[in-house]
Design an enzyme around this catalytic site. Sequence first.
Site, short mmCIF file in Angstrom:
data_model
loop_
_atom_site.label_atom_id
_atom_site.label_comp_id
_atom_site.label_asym_id
_atom_site.label_seq_id
_atom_site.Cartn_x
_atom_site.Cartn_y
_atom_site.Cartn_z
N TYR A 85 0.68 -1.45 0.07
CA TYR A 85 -0.06 -0.06 -0.30
C TYR A 85 0.96 1.24 -0.07
O TYR A 85 0.68 2.15 -0.75
CB TYR A 85 -0.90 -0.15 1.33
CG TYR A 85 -1.50 1.21 1.35
CD1 TYR A 85 -2.84 1.53 0.31
CD2 TYR A 85 -1.41 2.38 2.19
CE1 TYR A 85 -3.55 2.56 0.43
CE2 TYR A 85 -2.30 3.43 2.23
CZ TYR A 85 -3.36 3.38 1.33
OH TYR A 85 -4.19 4.68 1.49
N THR A 139 0.16 11.47 5.84
CA THR A 139 -0.03 10.02 5.21
C THR A 139 -0.87 9.23 6.20
O THR A 139 -0.75 9.30 7.43
CB THR A 139 1.42 9.36 5.03
OG1 THR A 139 2.15 9.15 6.26
CG2 THR A 139 2.21 9.66 4.09
N SER A 167 -2.62 13.97 8.53
CA SER A 167 -3.75 13.35 7.46
C SER A 167 -5.17 13.16 8.19
O SER A 167 -5.22 13.02 9.44
CB SER A 167 -3.49 11.84 6.85
OG SER A 167 -4.46 11.40 6.23
N GLN A 188 -4.45 18.01 7.43
CA GLN A 188 -4.78 17.82 5.94
C GLN A 188 -6.37 17.48 5.99
O GLN A 188 -6.76 16.50 6.84
CB GLN A 188 -3.90 16.60 5.32
CG GLN A 188 -4.10 16.35 3.82
CD GLN A 188 -5.53 15.03 3.91
OE1 GLN A 188 -5.16 14.15 4.78
NE2 GLN A 188 -5.97 15.01 2.89
N TYR A 190 -9.40 15.62 3.86
CA TYR A 190 -10.18 15.21 2.85
C TYR A 190 -11.66 15.33 3.05
O TYR A 190 -12.08 15.00 4.05
CB TYR A 190 -9.98 13.49 2.96
CG TYR A 190 -8.75 12.96 2.35
CD1 TYR A 190 -8.47 13.28 1.01
CD2 TYR A 190 -8.16 11.84 2.87
CE1 TYR A 190 -7.23 12.88 0.51
CE2 TYR A 190 -6.93 11.20 2.49
CZ TYR A 190 -6.63 11.66 1.20
OH TYR A 190 -5.28 11.21 0.70
N THR A 216 -6.82 18.66 0.24
CA THR A 216 -6.28 17.69 -0.84
C THR A 216 -7.22 17.65 -2.00
O THR A 216 -8.48 17.41 -1.80
CB THR A 216 -5.85 16.13 -0.33
OG1 THR A 216 -4.75 16.53 0.78
CG2 THR A 216 -5.38 15.37 -1.30
N LYS A 292 -3.66 21.30 -1.90
CA LYS A 292 -2.39 20.27 -2.18
C LYS A 292 -2.94 19.35 -3.41
O LYS A 292 -4.19 18.64 -3.12
CB LYS A 292 -2.36 19.28 -1.08
CG LYS A 292 -1.34 18.30 -1.09
CD LYS A 292 -1.23 17.23 0.38
CE LYS A 292 -0.26 16.13 0.19
NZ LYS A 292 -0.79 14.74 -0.35
N HIS A 316 0.64 13.39 -5.36
CA HIS A 316 0.26 12.55 -4.26
C HIS A 316 1.17 11.02 -4.32
O HIS A 316 0.91 10.01 -3.90
CB HIS A 316 -1.28 11.78 -4.55
CG HIS A 316 -2.18 11.79 -3.45
ND1 HIS A 316 -3.06 12.32 -2.95
CD2 HIS A 316 -1.95 10.68 -2.35
CE1 HIS A 316 -3.69 12.01 -1.99
NE2 HIS A 316 -3.06 10.97 -1.49
N ARG A 319 0.35 8.59 -6.64
CA ARG A 319 -0.93 7.88 -6.19
C ARG A 319 -2.23 8.39 -6.41
O ARG A 319 -3.10 8.06 -6.04
CB ARG A 319 -0.81 7.64 -4.58
CG ARG A 319 0.43 7.02 -4.07
CD ARG A 319 0.70 7.30 -2.74
NE ARG A 319 -0.20 6.57 -1.40
CZ ARG A 319 -0.04 5.30 -1.47
NH1 ARG A 319 1.06 4.71 -1.67
NH2 ARG A 319 -0.90 4.88 -0.55
N ARG A 351 14.08 12.36 -2.45
CA ARG A 351 14.79 11.40 -1.44
C ARG A 351 16.42 11.77 -1.22
O ARG A 351 17.03 10.99 -0.45
CB ARG A 351 15.15 10.17 -2.47
CG ARG A 351 13.67 9.37 -2.96
CD ARG A 351 12.87 8.87 -1.72
NE ARG A 351 11.77 8.22 -2.31
CZ ARG A 351 10.54 9.10 -2.44
NH1 ARG A 351 10.36 10.15 -1.83
NH2 ARG A 351 9.30 8.39 -2.75
N GLY A 370 7.07 11.91 1.96
CA GLY A 370 6.22 10.98 2.54
C GLY A 370 6.92 9.79 2.62
O GLY A 370 7.21 9.46 3.91
C1 LIG Z 1 1.04 5.41 2.26
C2 LIG Z 1 0.45 6.83 1.89
C3 LIG Z 1 -0.44 7.27 2.58
C4 LIG Z 1 -0.82 8.79 2.08
N1 LIG Z 1 -1.82 9.45 2.70
C5 LIG Z 1 -2.34 10.56 2.34
C6 LIG Z 1 -3.36 11.29 3.12
O1 LIG Z 1 -4.13 10.71 3.86
N2 LIG Z 1 -3.64 12.61 2.40
C7 LIG Z 1 -2.67 13.29 1.65
O2 LIG Z 1 -3.27 14.39 1.41
N3 LIG Z 1 -1.90 12.39 0.69
C8 LIG Z 1 -1.26 11.30 1.14
N4 LIG Z 1 -0.31 10.60 0.64
C9 LIG Z 1 0.35 11.47 -0.22
C10 LIG Z 1 1.57 12.19 0.64
O3 LIG Z 1 0.97 13.32 1.14
C11 LIG Z 1 2.52 12.91 -0.25
O4 LIG Z 1 1.89 13.65 -1.51
C12 LIG Z 1 3.39 11.95 -1.20
O5 LIG Z 1 3.77 10.71 -0.21
C13 LIG Z 1 4.85 12.34 -1.47
O6 LIG Z 1 5.46 11.44 -2.29
P1 LIG Z 1 6.65 10.68 -1.73
O7 LIG Z 1 6.18 9.55 -0.89
O8 LIG Z 1 7.43 10.18 -3.11
O9 LIG Z 1 7.48 11.52 -0.83
C14 LIG Z 1 0.10 9.45 1.09
C15 LIG Z 1 1.12 8.84 0.48
C16 LIG Z 1 1.64 7.59 1.11
C17 LIG Z 1 2.89 6.86 0.51
#
Ligand SMILES: Cc1cc2nc3c(=O)[nH]c(=O)nc-3n(C[C@H](O)[C@H](O)[C@H](O)COP(=O)(O)O)c2cc1C
Length: 419
Positions: A85, A139, A167, A188, A190, A216, A292, A316, A319, A351, A370
């Site tokens: 995930y 996250t 989050s 953050q 939703y 977001t 965002k 994201h 994602r 990174r 993240g």
């Molecule tokens: C496991 C996971 C859960 C995440 N959950 C959220 C979330 O709940 N809300 C949100 O706005 N972004 C979420 N994100 C996106 C992160 O806020 C962020 O945009 C992203 O991880 C940045 O990229 P990176 O993982 O390559 O650093 C999530 C990312 C990951 C990897």
Amino acid sequence: MTDQVDNATSRRQFLRFLAASPVVACTGLAARAGESVSSPANLPDPVNWRALLTQDLIRNPAEAINVFDFELVARKNVSPGHFGYMASGIDDEVTLRANREAFAKLQLRPRRLNDVTKVETTTELFGVKWPTPIVIAPTGGNRAYHQDGDLAVARAAKARGHLQILSTVASTSVEDVIQARAAPIWFQLYATQKWEITQALVRRAEAAGCPVLVLTVDRKAGRNQETFLRLRRTDSQECSGCHEPGLKGLVRMKPNFDGIDVSSLTTLESPNLTWDFVNRLKDTTRMKVVLKGILTAEDAKLSVDNGVDGIIVSNHGGRAEDSGLPTIDCLPEVSKAVAGRIPVLVDSGFRRGTDVIKGLALGAQAICIGRPYLWGLGAFGEPGVERVLEILHTELEVGMKQCGVRSIAELSPAFVHRV
Ligand SMILES: Cc1cc2nc3c(=O)[nH]c(=O)nc-3n(C[C@H](O)[C@H](O)[C@H](O)COP(=O)(O)O)c2cc1C
């Protein structure tokens, strides 16, 4: 992870093939290809001397050389479904890869003969000074990686002075995380599709003392997280042991929804968001409102026109949609459209300290990360997160010195050359 091992192995096999080949026997390549190279002048690619191998897992955070070292340990510790995930992108994961590959197409133009004995990494966001521009991205579900979840992240952020964004679907309530961070955090949002739920979440964050609300805007539809779905099939754990099925079950595990009537909720996605919604949100709260998920100059301009207080350029972490568009390539047009009127942050794929420098040079005031801190969390809990933050910050300082800049303000697009 296994790619690196496979690459190293196949490279060695290829080199052995070259060594045995009559074609190259007399060209000098054969000397490079064997593993018994004796002259330093003939050393092969350094990757052959100490490639990252799975048996070389670090045993504690201090052993880590870079943030990737934590990913291997997290992969071992965390169940395949949860790890999948975290790691997953969408569909072909073109965006996920593009986020990283785009950095290699940007080169730094270091300046010399500036005294960089002391460098200042402070950045200012909405009148608050932060000792580092590296920010904890929101996250959800962090207890999937370590039992201490968001609390471990908050304590690590506190130890090293980082801004944390929590989050909506965090495993821990906003009140408890603020207590662990011992400072205000950003919340953050939703928004869901139900205004009453939006309003209740906003009131909660405001009452808890969050100065900034991060809406977001890039989760509008379902998503095909192939890595997650494939790894989940290999997971012997019974999901129902921890997760109640369905959306209501999921929301019940998310403490920020405690006390909020979620009976009308059908999805956490928000396909109905509009600029009118943003204006309504701004009228509802005293918190600053940051969007965002903005990727284009057009939306950046609309953000400013609609009185938005800040932008996070984000896909994201690959994602949302599989657009193929890396955020570091979106940043220049967004920065130009905003023209310094509101702060711009960026995330997705950062990174290395040099990645952070490229983001700052191209107009961001701060960089969110993240997965790297989730690797630290999954590997060693709080000390893992702290070490990830330490490594990134140290790389940033070293990179700034090498670029000849003493403060973030001295960085500009002139420090970046596009290949
Ligand atoms: C496991 C996971 C859960 C995440 N959950 C959220 C979330 O709940 N809300 C949100 O706005 N972004 C979420 N994100 C996106 C992160 O806020 C962020 O945009 C992203 O991880 C940045 O990229 P990176 O993982 O390559 O650093 C999530 C990312 C990951 C990897």
